[in-house]
Scaffold this motif. Structure first.
Motif, PDB file in Angstrom:
ATOM      1  N   UNK A 142       0.858  -1.187   0.000  1.00 47.74           N
ATOM      2  CA  UNK A 142       0.000   0.000   0.000  1.00 47.74           C
ATOM      3  C   UNK A 142       0.893   1.235   0.000  1.00 47.74           C
ATOM      4  N   UNK A 143       1.322   1.680  -1.169  1.00 48.18           N
ATOM      5  CA  UNK A 143       2.390   2.673  -1.271  1.00 48.18           C
ATOM      6  C   UNK A 143       1.936   4.115  -1.156  1.00 48.18           C
ATOM      7  N   UNK A 144       0.653   4.363  -0.961  1.00 49.35           N
ATOM      8  CA  UNK A 144       0.163   5.712  -1.185  1.00 49.35           C
ATOM      9  C   UNK A 144       0.666   6.707  -0.158  1.00 49.35           C
ATOM     10  N   UNK A 145       0.812   6.269   1.100  1.00 48.20           N
ATOM     11  CA  UNK A 145       1.360   7.179   2.104  1.00 48.20           C
ATOM     12  C   UNK A 145       2.786   7.586   1.736  1.00 48.20           C
ATOM     13  N   UNK A 146       3.573   6.654   1.193  1.00 49.32           N
ATOM     14  CA  UNK A 146       4.952   6.961   0.813  1.00 49.32           C
ATOM     15  C   UNK A 146       5.006   7.978  -0.319  1.00 49.32           C
ATOM     16  N   UNK A 147       4.024   7.879  -1.215  1.00 47.64           N
ATOM     17  CA  UNK A 147       4.029   8.776  -2.367  1.00 47.64           C
ATOM     18  C   UNK A 147       3.503  10.152  -1.972  1.00 47.64           C
ATOM     19  N   UNK A 148       2.774  10.241  -0.839  1.00 45.79           N
ATOM     20  CA  UNK A 148       2.343  11.550  -0.354  1.00 45.79           C
ATOM     21  C   UNK A 148       3.510  12.339   0.238  1.00 45.79           C
ATOM     22  N   UNK A 149       4.621  11.663   0.566  1.00 46.77           N
ATOM     23  CA  UNK A 149       5.788  12.368   1.101  1.00 46.77           C
ATOM     24  C   UNK A 149       6.232  13.420   0.082  1.00 46.77           C
ATOM     25  N   UNK A 150       6.524  14.602   0.548  1.00 45.78           N
ATOM     26  CA  UNK A 150       6.940  15.664  -0.370  1.00 45.78           C
ATOM     27  C   UNK A 150       8.306  15.319  -0.962  1.00 45.78           C
ATOM     28  N   UNK A 151       8.412  15.454  -2.279  1.00 42.18           N
ATOM     29  CA  UNK A 151       9.654  15.030  -2.933  1.00 42.18           C
ATOM     30  C   UNK A 151      10.836  15.923  -2.580  1.00 42.18           C
ATOM     31  N   UNK A 152      10.567  17.123  -2.033  1.00 42.78           N
ATOM     32  CA  UNK A 152      11.667  18.002  -1.645  1.00 42.78           C
ATOM     33  C   UNK A 152      11.835  18.074  -0.124  1.00 42.78           C
ATOM     34  N   UNK A 153      11.066  17.266   0.605  1.00 47.16           N
ATOM     35  CA  UNK A 153      11.129  17.330   2.063  1.00 47.16           C
ATOM     36  C   UNK A 153      12.525  17.038   2.586  1.00 47.16           C
TER      37      UNK A 153
END
Length: 971
Positions: A348-359
């Protein structure tokens, strides 16, 4: 009862015969010769080889059955999104020539699995490893990726293989983040001892008995800083035993929990005992000589920072942001190494993809967004996942589901919201049924079904394999313990009655009824829905089952698996074939594998996407006993499970097309964030955002949620009439296309072309979409179209009125002389529980559109272009219901992409209008009207938006209150 030593010897003999016969079969170069009779011949030859070594007899039929399945398996292909900025290609054949860890693991797996599956594992792990960096590469580098598998599909086997290859390549420190609980960490440690270390770890962290891969190659003297013991995690005390690690040593393995104390101890030890340099800017301790591979199992659980990091107007992150504890410690460990690779594994990858790519922060470094790659793994053909268990949604409803789920409607009284296990209860709840502290009939039947499954497996020659039942009713440990006591009491009474044959008539009559009315017909239905090589064996007679019951009852245990219980499932004990009923909560919800799972009793109330999917312990591999499996759950959970499985499949398809277009993980992240079903259902991991920003580009929103109000239906029908009047006569009546010999025809439908966008906007302004609809919201759609018009797109439209179907209703004459007498039919959802009233305000359907309808305005050349796009992106994956052959018709997504690539309809949207039958069935009965006092068509619509490269997005407020009321809080 067979003694444990004899049972273990019997299992070992069968495994040896199967492995030997498999090698003999593999030696045959002409694969067309590998027939059932050929396999039987090799099994006999293999059995003869062992005949002199043992007095035991091997079950030839079982060995042949196992091998027929192995040699008929096929594997789908993984799909990859990647960003290779700063990456150097490095993995080649010469580099892999002397890989001893992988060779041992491959041989170990070939002894248990089919060649096809092992070859797929080899290819997948090569693909992942190549996207990491060469551990021999000097200087600083940082690769972060995500591997997405299916629930219970073999992710542990995949990362075990990756670890073996990484160790061969030169990675020196391997950290596996293994869940939140001791027994999951211990289970992962044991799996890696078997697949990587080759020995059982001892309490003093030495090498104990040789196991697993050790029997397939030399002892590689690999180090483990953690052990299989319940308290074998890394700690301050354990750290005292270890000094520094030199680059010349064999790799070190750390299997640790995602827990503050553990990760803090590991971080301090790395910084104090292993670091060899200091950062010149912030004086951080650095490890420069040892490349790190970090595997994050269940990467969407605990690893994701759920705090909201702020960004300035230029997109720069707030470096003083304080992430949540676990996320912070994981990132600090990574930040300590100058050469590192992070690979998250999840279904269930969706939480990981919500991580901001520049965080990023100064202390922790970059956040865990998988910026380097995301890989979607396929499953082998014998995997049973959501698509197979729950079927797929079509305009005729959900089709192809295995007949294994059973409704629970007696766990509580919906009128009083009281009873054995109501959806809302507290930690002091006492489960009672009819005033007694006893289990309800549905759970009693589930226990009976488990006993029948165990007996049948014994009679099918599977008695030496584990069998388990899962009971998952509450997250409160105290309530779980009361459930366990009640189940124990039920099993104890059953055992007494069956073994003594005293007062057993009522019990055995009910079990015989389940056998004849449930087990026998279900076996035949599963056989019909299975490929020939995977059809379940024939059923034994009831008399044979009855005779087996006393021995089976003597083996069944009831155990607690929860956050405080010491009672774990010890599958590692030699010669032990457990028959266990596991009662638990969170420990059963994530990661922990229940071997031989036959029956699940599941009434947890959450319907949050990732929580519910991870609770799906019933997915996986069920060789020879799929027909005996049962899922007892509430009807609404089955419905919701199908809903999120459909939504997940939609995004997997999107992933395939984006991979074919060579887009990056960051671009996929934007697409996932605009998917309402999967984002709204996990608000915490969305940073609690209440505003959804989305793009409709390349999508097909459709109305599936409707008002049950005659006035609103009348208004929507009038809005349709007004649109048809404004468009004038249709360009085509009854569109028809050759389609390379398989014609598409819409005999009773009409098509308009070159319609101005203003008419579409006027329709959307007049049509009342339901406020709780997910994607089809009239005002938001109109806002998006308006913004696209401003950049020169979506100015022209095609409109189709789809009147194909046999549904009844009052004939309706639309404007322009278009009359509809028979209507498309879509069956509304209805509660399965007879005590649950129909919602008087709204109703829902499953799917409105047929994919072929999206091609109603495309000529054959454009249709062929859409088919070519569909085929280029298509990847076979049995877990998603795909057969291993190319599609013969284009998908809806392929058609939408073709629209964008063809000169003519590049800026053209397609509005599909459906006058649905107002009756729930073909029979015109007043009591079957979907909307009270409304017998005219119920107007529904879908819009096919061409894919666009524009970054146009629209924002709207998410009705979080509705979702929280409807689906409960995220857990």
């Amino acid at each position: 009862m067979i003694e444990p030593e004899a049972a273990a010897a019997q299992v070992e003999l069968l495994e040896n015969v199967v492995a030997t016969a498999q090698r003999l079969i593999k030696a045959e170069k002409d694969k067309s010769k590998i027939t059932p009779s050929f396999i039987a011949e090799k099994v006999k030859r293999a059995a003869d080889m062992f005949a002199d070594e043992t007095h035991l007899l091997v079950d030839h039929q079982q060995a042949v059955s196992i091998l027929i399945q192995r040699f008929s398996h096929w594997m789908g292909k993984a799909t990859t999104l990647k960003d290779e900025e700063g990456h150097l290609n490095w993995l080649n054949a010469s580099r892999k020539r002397d890989w001893s860890y992988w060779r041992r693991y491959r041989d170990f797996q070939e002894d248990k699995l089919s060649d096809v599956v092992v070859e797929g594992l080899d290819e997948d792990t090569d693909n992942i490893l190549e996207l990491l960096e060469d551990p021999m590469r000097l200087g600083a580098w940082d690769r972060r990726g995500l591997v997405v598998g299916h629930v219970q599909s073999g992710k542990t086997s995949n990362y075990s293989g990756l670890i073996c290859k990484a160790a061969d390549a030169g990675y020196k420190i391997i950290i596996v983040l293994a869940g939140m609980h001791n027994n999951l960490r211990s289970q992962t440690q044991m799996r890696l001892e078997e697949g990587f270390l080759g020995y059982e770890t001892t309490n003093d962290r030495g090498a104990g008995k040789a196991i697993g891969v050790a029997h397939f190659g030399e002892d590689l003297k690999t180090n483990s800083a953690t052990t299989r013991a319940n308290n074998g995690d890394f700690s301050k005390v354990a750290a005292r035993h270890f000094h520094g690690i030199s680059p010349e040593e064999r790799p070190w393995l750390f299997v640790v929990k995602k827990q503050k104390t553990v990760l803090t101890a590991l971080l301090k030890w790395l910084q104090s005992r292993v670091a060899d340099a200091t950062d010149i800017d912030d004086r951080r301790k650095l490890i420069t000589k040892l490349p790190l591979l970090m595997i994050d199992d269940e990467a969407d659980n605990a690893s994701v920072d759920t705090g909201e990091q702020l960004f300035d107007e230029d997109g720069n992150p707030d470096e003083e942001h304080q992430p949540k504890t676990i996320n912070s410690l994981i990132r600090q460990i990574l930040h300590t190494f100058t050469r590192k690779a992070y690979v998250g594994y999840t279904a269930t990858p969706f939480a990981n993809i919500f991580i901001h790519h520049k965080g990023a922060t100064a202390k922790e470094g970059p956040d865990l967004f998988p910026r380097s790659f995301i890989i979607n793994l396929a499953a082998p053909s014998n995997y049973v996942g959501p698509a197979r268990l729950f079927g797929r949604m079509t305009k005729e409803g959900r089709v192809g589901a295995l007949p294994l789920s059973r409704d629970i409607i007696d766990n509580y009284d919906p009128q009083t919201e009281s009873g054995w296990m109501p959806p809302k209860h507290n930690k002091n709840h006492t489960p009672t049924y009819n005033g007694q502290e006893t289990i309800p009939p549905s759970l009693r039947d589930a226990v009976y079904s488990f006993v029948l499954a165990c007996a049948t497996r014994e009679l099918r020659g599977q008695g030496s394999q584990h069998s388990s039942m899962l009971i998952h009713t509450t997250r409160f440990v105290a309530v779980q313990n009361l459930v366990r006591e009640q189940v124990e009491d039920t099993v104890r009474r059953m055992r007494q009655k069956i073994t003594r044959r005293i007062d057993a008539t009522e019990l055995l009559t009910r079990m015989q009824q389940l056998w004849e009315d449930d087990f026998m017909p279900t076996r035949d239905k599963v056989a019909e829905l299975s490929p020939p090589q995977e059809r379940p064996p024939e059923m034994p007679s009831w008399e044979e089952v009855l005779a087996a019951l006393p021995l089976v009852m003597g083996d069944i245990e009831v155990r607690s698996i929860n956050g405080t219980a010491k009672d774990a499932l010890d599958y590692a004990a030699p010669g032990t074939a457990l028959k266990v009923i596991a009662v638990g909560g969170d420990k059963l919800a994530r990661g922990l594998t229940l071997e031989g799972l036959c029956v699940s009793y599941f009434i947890r109330t959450t319907r949050m996407y990732d929580t519910l999917m991870q609770m799906g312990r019933w997915f996986g591999y069920r060789l020879g006993y799929l027909d005996l499996c049962r899922l007892y759950t509430s009807p609404d959970l089955v419905s919701w499970f199908g809903h999120i499985a459909d939504a997940s499949e939609e995004l997997r398809k999107e992933f395939d097309f984006m991979a074919e277009a060579r887009l990056t993980p960051e671009q996929y992240g934007l697409k996932v964030k605009s998917h309402e079903v999967l984002t709204i259902t996990s608000p915490l991991k969305m940073r609690n955002s209440q505003t959804l920003s989305l793009t409709y580009s390349g999508s097909r929103p459709q109305t599936i949620l409707f008002h049950r109000d005659a006035k609103i239906q009348s208004s929507n029908l009038a809005a349709t009439d007004t649109l048809l009047a404004a468009m004038g006569a249709p360009a085509v009546v009854g569109p028809e296309y050759a389609r390379d010999g398989s014609a598409d025809k819409w005999k009773r439908s009409s098509l308009w072309k070159d319609v101005e966008a203003a008419k579409i906007l006027s329709f959307l302004g007049s049509y009342a979409t339901h406020p709780n609809a997910t994607s089809a919201k009239g005002p938001v759609l109109a806002d998006f179209i308006t913004k696209m018009i401003e950049i020169g797109q979506l100015k022209q439209w095609s409109v189709a009125l789809l009147a194909e179907g046999d549904g009844v209703g009052e004939p309706h004459a639309f404007s322009g002389g278009i009359s509809v007498e028979k209507f498309p039919m879509r069956t509304p959802d209805a509660p399965k529980n007879p005590d649950q009233p129909i919602d008087p305000a709204k109703f829902a359907i499953g799917v409105l559109t047929d994919p072929s309808d999206e091609g109603i305005d495309l000529d054959d050349e454009a249709w062929r272009k859409a088919l070519a796009i569909t085929r280029a992106a298509w990847r076979p994956d049995p877990a998603r219901g795909h057969v291993p052959s190319l599609p013969s018709i284009p998908s809806g997504k392929g058609i939408r992409m073709a629209r964008a690539q063809l000169g003519g309809p590049a800026d053209r949207g397609l509005l599909l209008l459906y006058p649905l039958s107002p009756y729930a069935g073909k029979d015109k009965l007043p009591e079957r009207l979907i909307v009270p006092d409304w017998d005219k068509p119920i107007m529904a619509f879908a819009i096919a938006f061409p894919s666009s490269d524009s970054a146009i997005r629209v924002e709207y407020e998410v009705n979080l209150l509705y979702w929280m009321q409807e689906y409960g809080p995220s857990e």
